[in-house]
Design an enzyme around this catalytic site. Structure first.
Site, mmCIF file in Angstrom:
data_model
loop_
_atom_site.group_PDB
_atom_site.id
_atom_site.type_symbol
_atom_site.label_atom_id
_atom_site.label_comp_id
_atom_site.label_asym_id
_atom_site.label_seq_id
_atom_site.Cartn_x
_atom_site.Cartn_y
_atom_site.Cartn_z
ATOM 1 N N ASN A 1 22.448 8.092 -18.523
ATOM 2 C CA ASN A 1 23.822 8.603 -18.562
ATOM 3 C C ASN A 1 23.869 10.127 -18.600
ATOM 4 O O ASN A 1 24.785 10.707 -19.164
ATOM 5 C CB ASN A 1 24.533 8.025 -19.797
ATOM 6 C CG ASN A 1 23.839 8.431 -21.090
ATOM 7 O OD1 ASN A 1 22.699 8.898 -21.067
ATOM 8 N ND2 ASN A 1 24.511 8.266 -22.207
ATOM 9 N N ASP B 1 0.799 -1.234 0.000
ATOM 10 C CA ASP B 1 0.000 0.000 0.000
ATOM 11 C C ASP B 1 0.833 1.287 0.000
ATOM 12 O O ASP B 1 0.299 2.362 -0.195
ATOM 13 C CB ASP B 1 -0.891 0.061 1.252
ATOM 14 C CG ASP B 1 -1.909 -1.054 1.272
ATOM 15 O OD1 ASP B 1 -2.046 -1.729 0.245
ATOM 16 O OD2 ASP B 1 -2.561 -1.248 2.307
ATOM 17 N N GLN C 1 -2.760 -7.911 -6.943
ATOM 18 C CA GLN C 1 -1.817 -6.818 -6.690
ATOM 19 C C GLN C 1 -0.651 -7.230 -5.800
ATOM 20 O O GLN C 1 0.397 -6.620 -5.797
ATOM 21 C CB GLN C 1 -2.546 -5.633 -6.029
ATOM 22 C CG GLN C 1 -3.589 -5.020 -6.926
ATOM 23 C CD GLN C 1 -4.570 -4.167 -6.148
ATOM 24 O OE1 GLN C 1 -4.334 -3.010 -5.890
ATOM 25 N NE2 GLN C 1 -5.687 -4.747 -5.748
ATOM 26 N N MET D 1 22.417 -2.753 -23.099
ATOM 27 C CA MET D 1 22.747 -1.426 -23.626
ATOM 28 C C MET D 1 23.257 -0.502 -22.519
ATOM 29 O O MET D 1 23.371 -0.899 -21.380
ATOM 30 C CB MET D 1 21.516 -0.817 -24.273
ATOM 31 C CG MET D 1 21.189 -1.375 -25.625
ATOM 32 S SD MET D 1 19.735 -0.495 -26.265
ATOM 33 C CE MET D 1 19.757 -1.036 -27.957
#
Ligand code: ADP
Length: 737
Positions: A522, A152, A287, A562
């Protein structure tokens, strides 16, 4: 201190396992023994085999699992002194001197009471003969540290609780899915999310999905006929062309008189007053479930590590300390302060002092609420009479980052709501030169909050020579009063170049603000950029699948991610997936490292290891490429293991933005529009970049950016996440050195 214990208590939350793993490994690496207390306080009361020593490998393979492998429970007996007496006896018998409790405010309150009563409990155990005088004399008050595990996000002392980010992932995925079916049938949906006293999930869920209405406990709908107001707004939305209406409601939603507002009530209203075909979806335990998000895994790992460190401080004996997070800094706060503030909010809601409840939730909650209320409007507000109608351009530049569309939608709508005229500049600075500029209205950005990609188009073109003249002409032609650049380094460099030419081109003397959006993370001037969280989650998801594919055979995977020269994605994904090794350009890769790593891996496989995982940044080393590493490990692994490589490529830039990226993009966009509005008529207008530093949103003058940039490697000179290498190294060991 020799022996400590960890337990999970109250409602479970994804990320608890990552915290347990981190506590166990951090403790062992500090020379401590560590027990798990199974089933929360129930296990503490029962003792026996509910309290068990754990070793390094016992917590292997749990990082990515939802729930808690050491079990959690609610235990009413622990609420009574008698129960706590039994618990104290078991702790003493097990020789436990420090406790790390992972749970909600209830669980931490229980721990606090145990600590306060400790001396009395020991006295009683001695007097009743259950422990000897000698043992009683040896007893010291146990040190206690708490980590907040709760989906929560309802506790003070941390900006994010363990599990909240994952819960938002579930909500956003569900609402995105519901939106498509709702739109197909022109239906309305009421989506109920968890949060009895806290509207965090409902509010952030609504903000991230672009829902049409949200109801939270802290700020009930205003006015006697709020239902009428809601219906009018939703009706207006339909008339303006919306194909669906989505209302998000927190389970603890109430009206201003304190009466619960149920999903059924909303459905009835929409059906009777608007004749809308309305469905209810109660998201419930979905959830709580499933694998934790990348953020929750790394947050829990960091919290667990600091919990062990904090447990060894005297402060943890005086009163439990809560380890939390602010921005990306780990914080320590005395438990009482956290509890008092948490209860104050609940009290304010109960006594219907909603202004106070909102104020107590803190700045960013209120800010997000205001933004959400504006974004869900059907039309912009009527402009204020004293507000000049500025004309603002929005542009992308740099590589694609998920969240760019979300940012554009927010910037355009928040600008229009202030009475500004908003222009989208297509195709980056190339398009700026060519005059590819278009006015955007409110509905033209509908639906953009949840989509990946970049509708405006983006590329890495940096203007030079004659381009500046063309850009200046276009600024004058469209009479632009300000520019918001949403993108990466190419965008920053373009703005720096424009800024240098302000004297030659007076058109450039307008407020220009750069908003960080790149998966590489970056950029100087910010700890985080929009898109990096999505990329990280994509990487973590794929690595999870790769790991599954490999367990059947003895195999090592080398995964290339990457980041250009910035190792953020490599480092964070390695931490979130439990990789054995991560290669970063920042650290360099030497042949000796590779040889050591092959040997270490071989040793582990000889001892029964079945899967090895190595993550490398794409530019970790120019010569020791992924192919080279593959060949080296394959050859040196002999018959012990084989090696496969996976270059993840552009999937990292794709996908719909994560909840965090959507929320972050929206908040930054709001600040960007405010910046232009606030500074356009100052004597010295400036170009700045905006970012989040140590939890605060700040701006930095563009001419100071180059000093903060390592321009050879195009990454900030100082990178906050580098300090996590020690922690990552500890967690990644197969056994402590
Ligand atoms: P959460 O920790 O998620 O808030 P609960 O409020 O249900 O969940 O608390 C979990 C457990 O913590 C309870 O079952 C009980 O064992 C213990 N606990 C909660 N409140 C107290 C209290 N006031 N005194 C002692 N123990 C408590």
């Amino acid at each position: 201190m020799k022996r400590i214990a960890v337990l999970t208590s109250g409602g479970d939350a994804p990320g608890m396992n990552a915290a347990v793993r981190s506590v166990v490994r951090s403790a062992i690496s500090k020379g401590l023994e560590v027990c798990a207390i199974y089933e929360g306080y129930e296990g503490m009361l029962e003792g026996g085999d509910r309290i068990k020593l754990l070793n390094w490998r016992d917590v292997g393979g749990i990082l990515q699992q939802g729930g808690t492998v050491i079990g959690s429970a609610r235990c009413d007996k622990f609420r009574e002194r008698d129960g706590r007496l039994r618990a104290a006896l078991n702790l003493i018998r097990s020789g436990i001197e420090g406790l790390i409790i992972i749970g909600g405010d209830g669980s931490l309150t229980g721990a606090h009471i145990l600590q306060k009563e400790w001396t009395g409990l020991v006295k009683e155990l001695r007097e009743s003969g259950r422990i000897s005088d000698e043992i009683a004399d040896e007893q010291e008050i146990p040190a206690i540290v708490g980590l907040v595990g709760s989906i929560d996000n309802d506790m003070h002392g941390t900006e994010m609780t363990i599990g909240a980010d994952t819960a938002l992932h579930r909500i956003v995925a569900a609402v995105d899915a519901i939106t498509s079916t709702a739109a197909s049938h022109q239906r309305s949906f009421v989506v109920e999310v968890m949060g009895r006293h806290c509207g965090y999930l409902a509010l952030m869920g609504a903000l991230a999905t672009g829902s049409d209405w949200a109801i939270i406990p802290e700020c009930p709908p205003e006015g006697d006929d709020w239902e009428g107001k809601m219906c009018a707004a939703l009706k207006e939305g339909r008339e303006a062309g919306r194909r669906d209406s989505i209302v998000i409601i927190a389970e603890g939603a109430r009206d201003r008189s304190g009466n619960p507002i149920t999903s059924q009530h909303i459905k009835d209203i929409l059906e009777t007053r608007l004749g809308e075909d309305t469905r209810i979806t109660v998201l419930g335990h979905v959830q709580r479930g499933g694998s934790p998000s990348a953020y929750d895994r790394n947050l829990s790992t960091r919290l667990g590590y600091d919990a062990v460190k904090a447990l060894l401080t005297p402060a943890a004996i005086a009163e439990p300390i809560v380890i939390g997070v602010k921005g990306n800094m780990i914080t320590r706060t005395p438990l009482t302060a956290c509890l008092n503030k948490t209860w104050e909010v609940a009290e304010a809601i109960k006594s219907r002092d909603y202004d106070r409840a909102m104020a107590l939730r803190g700045g960013s909650f209120g800010e997000s609420f205001t933004i959400a209320r504006t974004l869900l409007r059907v039309f912009p507000s009527m402009p204020k009479s004293n507000q000049k109608s500025l004309r603002i351009g929005v542009i992308h530049s740099g590589g694609l980052a998920p969240g760019m569309n979300t940012a554009v939608r927010a910037a355009i709508r928040l600008g229009l709501d202030k009475g500004f005229v908003m222009y989208g500049i297509r195709n980056g600075f190339r398009g700026f030169v060519d005059g590819n500029i278009e006015e955007f209205d409110w509905m033209s950005v509908a639906g953009l909050s949840s989509t990946g990609g970049a509708e405006l188009g983006t590329n890495r073109y940096i203007p030079s020579r004659g381009d500046f003249y063309a850009i200046a002409q276009n600024i004058e032609k469209y009479n632009l009063d300000g520019l918001v650049m949403i993108g990466g380094l190419a965008g920053y460099q373009s703005v720096i170049e424009m800024n240098k030419r302000r004297e030659s081109f007076p058109a450039f003397k307008i407020p220009i603000i750069c908003m960080p959006a790149t998966i590489n993370n970056n950029l100087p001037g910010t700890d985080l950029s929009v898109g990096a969280d999505t990329a990280l989650n994509s990487i973590v998801e794929v690595i999870g699948k790769i790991k599954q594919s490999a367990v059947a055979s003895q195999r090592t995977f080398i995964v290339e991610v990457m980041g250009k020269y910035c190792g953020y994605l490599a480092m964070m994904s390695a931490m979130a997936t439990g990789a054995e090794r991560v290669y970063l350009h920042e650290e360099g890769v030497m042949l000796k490292n590779l040889v050591d790593d092959v040997e270490k891996l071989s040793q582990d496989f000889r001892r029964g290891k079945r899967l090895g995982l190595i993550v490398r940044n794409e530019k970790a080393n120019e010569l020791y490429t992924t192919d080279f590493m593959h060949a080296l490990f394959e050859e040196e692994g002999h018959d012990l293991f084989d090696v496969r490589q996976a270059v993840l490529g552009h999937m990292q830039q794709g996908g719909d933005p994560s909840p965090f990226d959507r929320i972050f993009a929206t908040r930054l966009a709001s600040r960007c529009i405010n910046f232009v509005g606030d500074t356009f008529d100052s004597d010295e207008v400036t170009a700045v970049c905006i970012g989040q530093i140590e939890g605060r949103i700040e701006t930095l003058e563009m001419d100071r950016v180059p000093r903060k940039l390592d321009d050879k490697h195009m990454r900030p000179k100082k990178q906050w996440w580098m300090k996590m290498r020690e922690l990552a190294r500890i967690m990644a060991q197969s056994e402590p050195d």
